[in-house]
Design an enzyme around this catalytic site. Structure first.
Site, PDB file in Angstrom:
ATOM      1  N   CYS A   1       0.826  -1.216   0.000  1.00 13.69           N
ATOM      2  CA  CYS A   1       0.000   0.000   0.000  1.00 13.69           C
ATOM      3  C   CYS A   1       0.863   1.270   0.000  1.00 13.69           C
ATOM      4  O   CYS A   1       0.394   2.340  -0.365  1.00 13.69           O
ATOM      5  CB  CYS A   1      -0.961   0.003   1.168  1.00 13.69           C
ATOM      6  N   ASN A   2       2.112   1.132   0.417  1.00 13.92           N
ATOM      7  CA  ASN A   2       2.966   2.320   0.501  1.00 13.92           C
ATOM      8  C   ASN A   2       4.025   2.418  -0.587  1.00 13.92           C
ATOM      9  O   ASN A   2       4.709   3.435  -0.681  1.00 13.92           O
ATOM     10  CB  ASN A   2       3.660   2.372   1.861  1.00 13.92           C
TER      11      ASN A   2
ATOM     12  N   SER B   1      10.517   2.099   5.300  1.00 10.00           N
ATOM     13  CA  SER B   1       9.059   2.083   5.488  1.00 10.00           C
ATOM     14  C   SER B   1       8.568   3.350   6.173  1.00 10.00           C
ATOM     15  O   SER B   1       9.331   4.020   6.870  1.00 10.00           O
ATOM     16  CB  SER B   1       8.653   0.878   6.328  1.00 10.00           C
TER      17      SER B   1
ATOM     18  N   GLN C   1       6.478  -6.316   8.347  1.00 11.82           N
ATOM     19  CA  GLN C   1       5.562  -6.922   7.373  1.00 11.82           C
ATOM     20  C   GLN C   1       6.174  -6.864   5.975  1.00 11.82           C
ATOM     21  O   GLN C   1       5.992  -7.766   5.171  1.00 11.82           O
ATOM     22  CB  GLN C   1       4.248  -6.148   7.366  1.00 11.82           C
TER      23      GLN C   1
ATOM     24  N   GLY D   1     -18.459   0.451  19.317  1.00 11.36           N
ATOM     25  CA  GLY D   1     -18.263   1.089  17.995  1.00 11.36           C
ATOM     26  C   GLY D   1     -17.554   0.115  17.072  1.00 11.36           C
ATOM     27  O   GLY D   1     -16.438  -0.299  17.355  1.00 11.36           O
TER      28      GLY D   1
ATOM     29  N   GLY E   1     -16.820   0.644  13.794  1.00 14.35           N
ATOM     30  CA  GLY E   1     -16.259   1.276  12.593  1.00 14.35           C
ATOM     31  C   GLY E   1     -14.894   0.661  12.306  1.00 14.35           C
ATOM     32  O   GLY E   1     -14.515  -0.354  12.905  1.00 14.35           O
TER      33      GLY E   1
ATOM     34  N   THR F   1     -11.834   1.604  13.108  1.00 13.66           N
ATOM     35  CA  THR F   1     -10.931   1.541  14.267  1.00 13.66           C
ATOM     36  C   THR F   1     -11.359   0.453  15.240  1.00 13.66           C
ATOM     37  O   THR F   1     -10.533  -0.320  15.736  1.00 13.66           O
ATOM     38  CB  THR F   1     -10.910   2.905  15.000  1.00 13.66           C
ATOM     39  N   GLY F   2     -12.670   0.418  15.510  1.00 13.16           N
ATOM     40  CA  GLY F   2     -13.188  -0.588  16.435  1.00 13.16           C
ATOM     41  C   GLY F   2     -12.949  -1.990  15.908  1.00 13.16           C
ATOM     42  O   GLY F   2     -12.556  -2.893  16.654  1.00 13.16           O
TER      43      GLY F   2
END
Lengths: 426, 274
Positions: free
Chosen positions: A49-50, A107, A114, A187, A189, A191-192
């Site tokens: 992703c980076n 990184s 990873q 929650g 979402g 983060t949760g």
């Protein structure tokens, strides 16, 4: 060594472009097929992703970095990629950059291990696609060694560097065994969900979820195989949990100090950890004043993250030293892949075998025969080595690319174990 | 043999200080460099200390338990030995410096003031007394270790509460482990103290027919015993936990040390060893 490398990463491109240029495993395979058919003999493609990185050895010396750039530009032609979005590397620089990537010092989160696995997976794809020859294999062996040494010999990957891992690190400083503990996630979402998955991965004994939208909570609960409480009455269950992680998007506080006070009384003041990772905060920060309540919000978790990142940064020089050592080792091997030194090493090796055997058996021969033994064994060795010597000279004088010559000589050196012999002699 | 005993007496504090230094360095650095060698250092120190105690016993013809400075050197040994066993069993290696420093204090005092003692009162040559003193020493080691883990618990508790994530946070084991270790050490201390008191009650009238049970040392020991007893009962009943129990353990330790000090240096008691 004509290894070309290009990199699009967090230093050179915005996140939208990095996401756009990300290659899935299938895309990497298709990309390799196209690359093989065009100008490159072997290589490796790393895409996370980076970063998206391509390292390749061209079939012709005329092939340049621009050709490598064009390959990815054409493959992802719907996105505009500028020249400044690329980092370029040639030869030693390419390998050095690959080593730096493999051990995580390039990184976004320094020391992220990873990436080490992702680099190894990328190599496996290249191997499966017959895009990894002798040189890429050697480069990857060295990169793997660098990655392992960085993990074992330095603390570059130690300590939590994300808020969710920092939360887990903190919880583990309070409780010794998460298997005997229970957690409630408020929650569900992004983060949760991440927090729930982290806790499950760390072996939490009991996990439960609650969310304003019950359906959403039920969906995640089904995926994680956990209990779910309706949001309307979750406070009645607070005392049953050792860890409470709150990550809702509520505008105000949803848990007051009084709620925690009541829960603690019901728990007979057994320790309770409150992780408030919502912005704005969900739990009254005054709760931290209650005995055995360990309240932490994003700011306090960020302190841990910053400290750990700082420590990792101080380890970079140690990792760079490892990289230089492995680079030197690699090029020592690579430079030995020339015909003349190989012929000499090969002859020395055969001569040492001959001399050792003659010495062992010399007393079985009469004085007259001893001299003959020397002559005959030397003649045998010369005859055996005559043809390989001629062939090695032919390789060096042919029009083959340097990489192909190196690959052929490498096989001979491996066949007779000449690399290890060199090291023994040193 | 005497020169060897004297040399070891002088060297022992240095051995403990060297062991402490390597444990402390490892604690501060947090690497794995001295993970095993520090344990070897402690082991060698304990071997030398054991040799010293053995030589004293042979040379002076009595175990080194007849005066406070002899007791201190045995206490220094038993505290570090107990920690060594604890480290081997639990493999928790980050708390060594906090325990070994206690051994240093006891050993330094002993080294400075201990004397060659060949004349021992007949009343102190008793098997029951031997068991009494040994169980007392192990008990006090347990109480000391319990208090040290208690203090570490309180420090870590406050650091986490105040969001201070420094050396203590990074190196110490979890609060639960510190609490458990303090609790186990307190149980050992309490059980051994109970044995000590029972043997003392049996032996005392035999040795001193006119003894009064209002002796300051006896009152002090009973107070410590009752304090730990109350704490442990409440823990088993699930009423007390964490800080409360740990503060009690620390108070118990302070009381035990204070009672020993007062009895031996200020007060007039049969425990002053004449």
């Amino acid at each position: 060594m004509n290894l070309l490398g290009i990199s699009i990463n967090h230093r050179t491109a915005p996140v939208e472009l990095r996401e756009a240029l990300h290659l899935s495993e299938d895309e990497i395979r298709k990309f390799i097929q196209q690359t093989k058919d065009s100008a490159f003999a072997e290589g490796i493609i790393i895409s996370t992703c980076n970063r998206t990185e391509i390292y390749a050895i061209p079939k012709s010396d005329k092939t340049s970095l621009k050709d490598l750039e064009n390959l990815i530009k054409n493959y992802k032609s719907s996105f505009e990629v500028k020249d400044e979005n690329f980092q370029h590397f040639i030869s030693r620089e390419s390998i050095e950059h690959l080593f730096r990537v493999a051990c995580g010092i390039e990184s976004l989160l320094i020391g992220d291990n990873q990436i080490f696995k992702q680099v190894k997976d990328s190599f496996l794809i290249s191997e499966e696609m017959n895009f990894a020859g002798v040189l890429i294999r050697r480069v990857m062996d060295a990169a793997t060694r660098v990655g392992k040494r960085a993990i074992n010999e330095t603390t570059i990957s130690e300590g939590a560097v994300t808020v969710s891992y920092a939360a887990v690190q903190l919880v583990e400083k309070i409780f010794s065994n998460l298997q005997k503990k229970s957690a409630l996630i408020i929650g569900t979402g992004e983060t949760g969900e991440l927090a729930a998955k982290h806790l499950r991965d760390r072996g939490i004994g009991r996990l439960a979820l609650t969310n304003r939208s019950f359906e959403k909570a039920e969906k995640l609960a089904a995926e994680l195989k956990t209990a779910v409480f309706p949001f309307s009455n979750f406070k009645e269950h607070l005392h049953k949990f050792d860890i409470i992680v709150s990550a809702t998007s509520a505008e105000g506080l949803i848990i007051t100090k009084k709620d925690i006070d009541e829960a603690m009384k019901k728990r007979n003041y057994a320790s309770m950890v409150l992780m408030d990772i919502a912005i704005p905060r969900d739990i009254d920060p005054e709760s931290k004043k209650i005995d055995y309540v360990f309240y932490h919000d994003i700011d306090s978790l960020n302190i841990i993250v910053e400290q750990n990142l700082g420590k990792r940064k101080t380890e970079i020089p140690k990792v760079e030293k490892i990289i230089q050592e492995e680079l030197d080792n690699f090029f020592e091997w690579y430079n030995s892949l020339e015909a003349a030194p190989t012929i000499k090493t090969l002859r020395d090796y055969f001569e040492s075998v001959r001399a050792e055997e003659v010495e062992k058996n010399i007393n079985k021969f009469s004085e007259d025969d001893k001299e003959k033994l020397e002559i005959i064994t030397k003649r045998i060795i010369n005859k055996i080595l005559h043809h390989p010597t001629i062939e090695l000279r032919k390789i060096s004088e042919s029009d083959l690319r340097a990489e192909d010559t190196a690959a052929k000589i490498s096989i001979i050196r491996d066949l007779f174990g000449l690399n290890s012999k060199n090291k023994e002699n040193k | 043999m005497l020169p060897t005993i004297h040399t070891l007496n002088i060297l022992l504090p240095f051995f403990y200080i060297a062991t402490f230094a390597i444990y402390f360095y490892d604690f501060q650095q947090g690497g794995k460099k001295f993970e095993n060698s520090k344990r070897l250092f402690l082991f060698l120190t304990l071997i030398f200390h054991f040799l010293y105690l053995l030589l004293r016993t042979i040379e002076f013809n009595h175990p080194p338990i007849t005066n406070v400075f002899e007791i201190f050197t045995v206490l220094a040994f038993s505290i570090s030995f107990a920690y060594f066993i604890l480290e081997l069993v639990t493999d928790i290696r980050g708390t060594g410096p906090f325990i070994i420093i206690i051994s240093i204090i006891f050993q330094v005092i002993s080294t400075l003031f201990i004397q060659d003692l060949t004349e021992v009162k007949e009343v102190l040559r008793s098997n029951l007394l031997g068991i009494h003193v040994i169980s007392a020493l192990i008990g006090y080691s347990g109480i000391t270790i319990s208090a040290v883990y208690g203090v570490l618990y309180l420090i870590l508790y406050n650091e986490i509460k105040l969001n201070k994530f420094g050396l203590i946070f990074n190196r110490l084991p979890s609060l639960e482990i510190l609490e458990r270790m303090s609790f186990i050490a307190a149980i050992i201390g309490f059980v051994l103290l109970t044995i000590t008191i029972i043997i003392g009650i049996i032996w005392l009238p035999q040795a001193f027919p006119n003894i009064t049970f209002a002796d300051p040392k006896l009152i002090g020991t009973f107070a410590v015993w009752i304090l730990y007893g109350i704490g442990l009962i409440n823990k088993f009943l699930g009423k007390w936990r964490g800080k409360k129990l740990i503060i009690l353990s620390i108070i118990g330790f302070c009381l035990a040390i204070l009672s020993t000090m007062l009895t031996n240096f200020l007060g007039k008691s049969f425990h002053s060893f004449y």
